[in-house]
Motif scaffolding. Structure first.
Motif, short mmCIF file in Angstrom:
data_model
loop_
_atom_site.label_atom_id
_atom_site.label_comp_id
_atom_site.label_asym_id
_atom_site.label_seq_id
_atom_site.Cartn_x
_atom_site.Cartn_y
_atom_site.Cartn_z
N GLN A 189 31.35 53.13 25.28
CA GLN A 189 30.53 53.79 24.34
C GLN A 189 30.63 55.46 24.68
O GLN A 189 30.46 56.10 24.00
CB GLN A 189 29.19 53.28 24.35
CG GLN A 189 29.18 51.86 23.61
CD GLN A 189 28.04 51.24 23.97
OE1 GLN A 189 27.07 51.55 24.77
NE2 GLN A 189 27.39 50.49 22.80
N LYS A 190 30.64 55.55 26.03
CA LYS A 190 30.69 57.18 26.47
C LYS A 190 32.18 57.77 26.39
O LYS A 190 32.10 58.81 26.37
CB LYS A 190 30.30 57.18 27.94
CG LYS A 190 28.86 56.60 28.23
CD LYS A 190 28.47 57.03 29.54
CE LYS A 190 29.06 56.25 30.78
NZ LYS A 190 28.73 56.60 32.29
N GLY A 191 33.23 56.55 26.29
CA GLY A 191 34.59 57.40 26.09
C GLY A 191 35.39 57.12 27.54
O GLY A 191 36.14 57.93 27.78
N VAL A 192 34.61 56.03 28.41
CA VAL A 192 35.56 55.91 29.77
C VAL A 192 36.02 54.39 29.70
O VAL A 192 35.13 53.67 29.56
CB VAL A 192 34.33 55.96 30.97
CG1 VAL A 192 35.08 55.74 32.21
CG2 VAL A 192 34.14 57.85 30.88
N MET A 193 37.18 54.38 30.17
CA MET A 193 37.72 52.71 30.28
C MET A 193 37.79 52.69 31.70
O MET A 193 38.57 53.13 32.53
CB MET A 193 39.02 52.85 29.51
CG MET A 193 39.72 51.23 29.56
SD MET A 193 41.45 51.18 28.86
CE MET A 193 41.08 51.71 27.20
N ASP A 194 36.78 51.68 32.24
CA ASP A 194 36.95 51.36 33.49
C ASP A 194 37.73 49.76 33.75
O ASP A 194 37.39 49.05 32.81
CB ASP A 194 35.52 51.09 33.96
CG ASP A 194 35.54 50.97 35.57
OD1 ASP A 194 35.89 50.28 36.07
OD2 ASP A 194 34.75 51.87 36.34
N SER A 195 38.64 49.93 34.77
CA SER A 195 39.23 48.64 35.09
C SER A 195 38.17 47.23 35.27
O SER A 195 38.62 46.23 34.72
CB SER A 195 40.11 48.77 36.18
OG SER A 195 39.37 48.95 37.46
N ARG A 196 37.08 47.44 35.74
CA ARG A 196 36.10 46.36 36.01
C ARG A 196 35.68 45.80 34.69
O ARG A 196 35.33 44.52 34.31
CB ARG A 196 35.12 46.88 36.67
CG ARG A 196 35.44 47.18 38.19
CD ARG A 196 34.23 48.01 39.03
NE ARG A 196 34.18 49.42 38.29
CZ ARG A 196 33.31 50.27 39.08
NH1 ARG A 196 32.99 49.86 40.48
NH2 ARG A 196 33.31 51.36 38.74
N ASP A 197 35.48 46.88 33.66
CA ASP A 197 35.09 46.21 32.32
C ASP A 197 36.24 45.64 31.49
O ASP A 197 35.93 44.80 30.82
CB ASP A 197 34.43 47.65 31.52
CG ASP A 197 33.36 48.21 32.05
OD1 ASP A 197 32.48 47.55 32.82
OD2 ASP A 197 33.28 49.47 32.21
#
Length: 821
Positions: free
Chosen positions: A209-217
């Motif tokens: 939602q913030k614009g960040v793609m985290d590998s954990r997610d």
């Protein structure tokens, strides 16, 4: 692969050959886009975060409706066994149905494309963040679809499948919310937070939602989707075998354990992340990397924090978030930044017989602080540690006493600014010249306070700019408040001189400012040419009268090719001010909203994006400000580099200054040819010429004749050492008074200016790394209505037409076929 494609085509035909697919997508669009557009123009921000905040709740209902028929329909029609007898493997059946539903869902998502197109047309959205949000929505949808298909395999009735899948989706979503986690933690400490990080869907969708793609997610959604699909295939293959339910239940529990364990293991391992935002606002900035890599010795950070089980629910993951940022610093610094973590117990502070670490760090200013917590449905208070210390060479340690969720987004600037200032040989020194008034306490109030037993001084200081020195000291500056008189002149070691609202400057004061600037100093000058007084006249309206401040600064500024305009500045881009009028029935004060063109606001479009000071500011309130006049030819002759920082809108105009009341003609917008864009703030840099060269040194006027000039007993000429200086001039000082300073972008503009003048622009780049103001352009009422209709109803109308046409063609084809037969 061929079998998967065959199943996929079969399911897609089942969707789009009936009205159900079109109805689903139309309902989805009307709800999701309709909710987004209800208050879109009221908020007037060009981003889609609100759309994606509500999307998981909508999908909890919409996607189970999509999947409810996938297996339930086959089971009810007794065609499931027939399917399983075909030369098709079970996993091919599952994948074919899953990808068909996923394509259908992606088609529904694509149908929302009018919303980002509208944002691009009306404002300056962060396209990268929107792309990341859509990618996250696809992962979210695949998770819900796989879960819905699994539930559909258990049911013969589509309604039962819908209800059970909705419940399952809501459970996964709610487990990831702070509210649910806090409620569970209140009864079973730690369980709610554990479920939030390992099972909670909302928690893992937040970064997207913030614009960040985290590998954990990403791993969370991929693992969950794969497990649900595997369980679906396993159930179809084993459901008719002996003890199928027992075996499948055990398999589900094992799979759930694997899912929880995998997310728990990866939760503290930052494998990788990608920041899609336009200016990488969630990634360590190049300016921070530059500062860290220039360090002559390593910086050691010590994180003093309470264990997760001692934290309130909302702060259970704060240690992980802080360590993630410190890890980024460590990688960027290439060996010049290290950190250690110490888990602290607030209870150890009270142990009198033991020398604890908690007591020793308390002497440095690191102490536990109170935060709110919810336990067993009761609101309470917890005493926790969440502090950071920074050590560099032999310098005194810098302490960040409290790191909480509210200041976590600013952690990079807080840490880097302290490190940068630790590397300086001395604390940067700012001299502040700003007016204040010494007032006598009202005798009646004094008498009342004395009767209550409270002592009170005879006089007090009424300082409209009291927040300015406090802010500078908080930011690590040494501040000297001076009157710029003979007894309080500019200290020798001052780096930057700040002059706010100069009043009737005498010749000697102008001389002192000139010398400081010519000698290579930096000056921030905020001039207020006039103030206004508002008086409500009841039914008759409002009376606005002008007061001439007479700063007498143009005599100096004109030598450098810039002056503060003396006319009134008006701008149609203005804001509302609430005036407190007379009391109603003698008790209640009545506030009256007033919108006048002298209450100017400066939006992002009027800010210089090429200068770090103004590149990412929120809206600035330019109350009663004045335009600046730049003599381009003279600036070029003097070799002074002039950069305009702020301007008015294109619908600004000037009105000849006159004392007394403003009339209607002054406030009415003139014809287009009389409106223009005017500079409001400018930065000059270079070798400033000496405005007093060849003149006698002016004397300080006697105190009783303050403001008059005297040239008796001339002093010896002061020798100057010309160096390149910096001047930031803004035609408004009211924007920095205590009533406005902490609202809008005033604080950031001021701090950015002081940092740029005193320390250079590296820190400005770090502080500026935040979401920029993305306010919409001015939109007419008719345009708003048009956009609402277009975004909400255009695609549904088109889909209705396409669906009706397709159904008509199919019916006609069927009629022709039956007729020929």
């Amino acid at each position: 692969m061929r079998n998967i494609l065959t199943i996929l085509k079969r399911e897609l035909r089942a969707y789009f050959n009936s009205a159900i697919a079109y109805i689903f997508i139309i309902v989805f669009l009307l709800i999701s886009v309709g909710l987004f557009m209800t208050d879109f123009f009221l908020i007037s921000i060009a981003d889609m975060r609100r759309f994606f905040y509500s999307l998981p709740v909508i999908l909890c209902v919409f996607l189970p409706a999509v999947t409810m028929r996938l297996w339930a329909e086959d089971r009810k029609g007794n065609t499931l066994e027939l399917l399983l007898t075909f030369p098709v493997k079970t996993h091919e059946l599952v994948l074919g149905k899953f990808f068909a539903s996923l394509i259908f869902y992606v088609a529904a998502l694509i149908s929302t494309i009018p919303v980002p197109l509208m944002l691009i047309f009306l404002g300056q959205p962060d396209v990268g963040a929107i792309i990341c949000q859509y990618i996250g929505a696809v992962f979210l949808g695949s998770f819900f679809l796989a879960l819905g298909i699994l539930v559909s395999g258990f049911c013969k009735d589509q309604i039962v499948s819908l209800i059970l899948a909705m419940m399952a989706c809501f459970v996964f979503f709610l487990l990831g919310t702070d509210f649910t986690a806090g409620s569970i933690d209140g009864w079973m400490p730690g369980l709610g937070s554990f479920l939030k990080s390992s099972l909670g869907l909302a928690h893992h969708f937040a970064a997207f939602q913030k614009g960040v793609m985290d590998s954990r997610d990403v791993l969370y959604f991929l693992i969950g989707t794969v497990i649900f699909l595997l369980l679906n295939g396993f159930w179809l293959e084993t459901r008719l075998r002996p003890k199928a339910r027992t075996i499948f239940t055990a398999t589900c529990l094992i799979s759930l354990g694997i899912f929880i364990l995998a997310n728990f293991v990866f939760s503290d391992i930052p494998i990788g992340r990608y920041d899609f935002t336009q200016d990488k606002i969630y990634t360590v900035s190049p300016a921070s990397i530059k500062i860290l890599q220039k360090l002559k010795a390593p910086v050691t950070a010590k994180l003093f924090i309470s264990p997760a089980d001692k934290m309130p629910t909302g702060m259970k993951t704060i240690e992980r978030d802080i360590r993630d940022k410190l890890d980024e610093f460590q990688v960027a610094a290439k060996g010049k930044f290290n950190y250690k973590v110490f888990h602290m117990e607030a209870a150890n502070v009270e142990k009198e017989d033991e020398d604890t670490l908690e007591k020793s760090i308390g002497e440095k200013g690191i102490r536990p602080f109170q935060v709110r917590s919810v336990e067993a449905d009761e609101v309470g208070v917890k005493l926790i540690y969440s502090s950071l210390s920074l050590a560099y060479k032999e310098k005194p340690e810098e302490i960040i006493p409290q790191i909480i969720n509210q200041n976590l987004p600013d952690l990079e600037y807080i840490v880097i600014s302290k490190i940068y200032k630790m590397t300086l040989e001395r604390m940067p020194h700012v001299a502040l010249v700003a007016p204040y008034v010494e007032r006598v306490v009202d005798p009646q109030m004094k008498q009342i306070l004395q009767q209550l037993g409270q002592g009170i001084a005879e006089k007090y200081i009424d300082d409209e700019y009291e927040l300015v020195p406090k802010l500078l000291e908080y930011e690590g500056y040494r501040v000297s408040r001076i009157k710029l008189t003979e007894d309080e002149s500019i200290p020798e070691d001052v780096d930057t001189l700040v002059v706010l609202e100069p009043e009737k400057l005498n010749e000697r004061q102008r001389f002192e400012i000139n010398n400081f600037l010519v000698n290579g100093g930096s000056v921030f000058l905020a001039v207020q040419n006039y103030d206004f007084q508002y008086r409500t006249l009841g039914p008759k309206g409002l009376q606005v009268s002008a007061i001439d401040k007479r700063p007498q600064i143009n005599q100096l500024l004109q030598n450098w090719g810039v002056t503060v305009d003396e006319d009134f500045l008006m701008d149609s881009q203005c804001d509302v001010v609430s005036l407190t009028g007379e009391k109603l029935l003698g008790i209640f004060s009545v506030s009256s909203p007033v919108k006048l063109p002298i209450q100017i606001i400066i939006g992002s479009e009027q800010m210089n994006k090429d200068i770090s000071i103004t590149s990412r500011l929120p809206i600035v309130f330019y109350l009663w400000g004045t335009a600046l006049n730049l003599e381009e030819k003279k600036l070029k002759e003097l070799n002074l580099d002039a950069k305009t920082l702020l301007t008015s809108s294109a619908d600004a105009w000037k009105v000849k200054f006159h004392s007394g009341n403003l009339n209607k003609a002054d406030l009415d917008m003139p014809a287009a040819q009389k409106r223009d864009v005017f500079p409001l703030a400018v930065m000059l840099q270079g070798q400033f010429p000496d405005a007093f060269k060849g003149k006698e040194v002016p004397q300080w006027p006697p105190e009783e004749e303050e403001g008059e000039e005297s040239y008796e007993q001339p002093e010896e000429e002061i020798e100057l050492e010309p160096q390149s200086g910096k001047l930031i001039l803004i035609g408004c000082a009211q924007t920095f008074n205590r009533d406005l300073f902490d609202k809008g972008g005033q604080v950031l503009f001021f701090l950015n200016s002081i940092d740029a003048l005193t320390l250079g622009e590296d820190l400005v780049h770090v502080r500026s790394k935040q979401p920029i103001d993305r306010s919409l352009k001015k939109v007419s009422a008719a345009a708003k209505a048009g956009w609402r209709l277009a975004t909400t109803f255009l695609v549904p109308v088109v889909l209705s037409a396409i669906g009706s046409l397709r159904i008509f063609i199919r019916k006609r084809s069927k009629w022709v076929y039956l007729k020929t037969v």
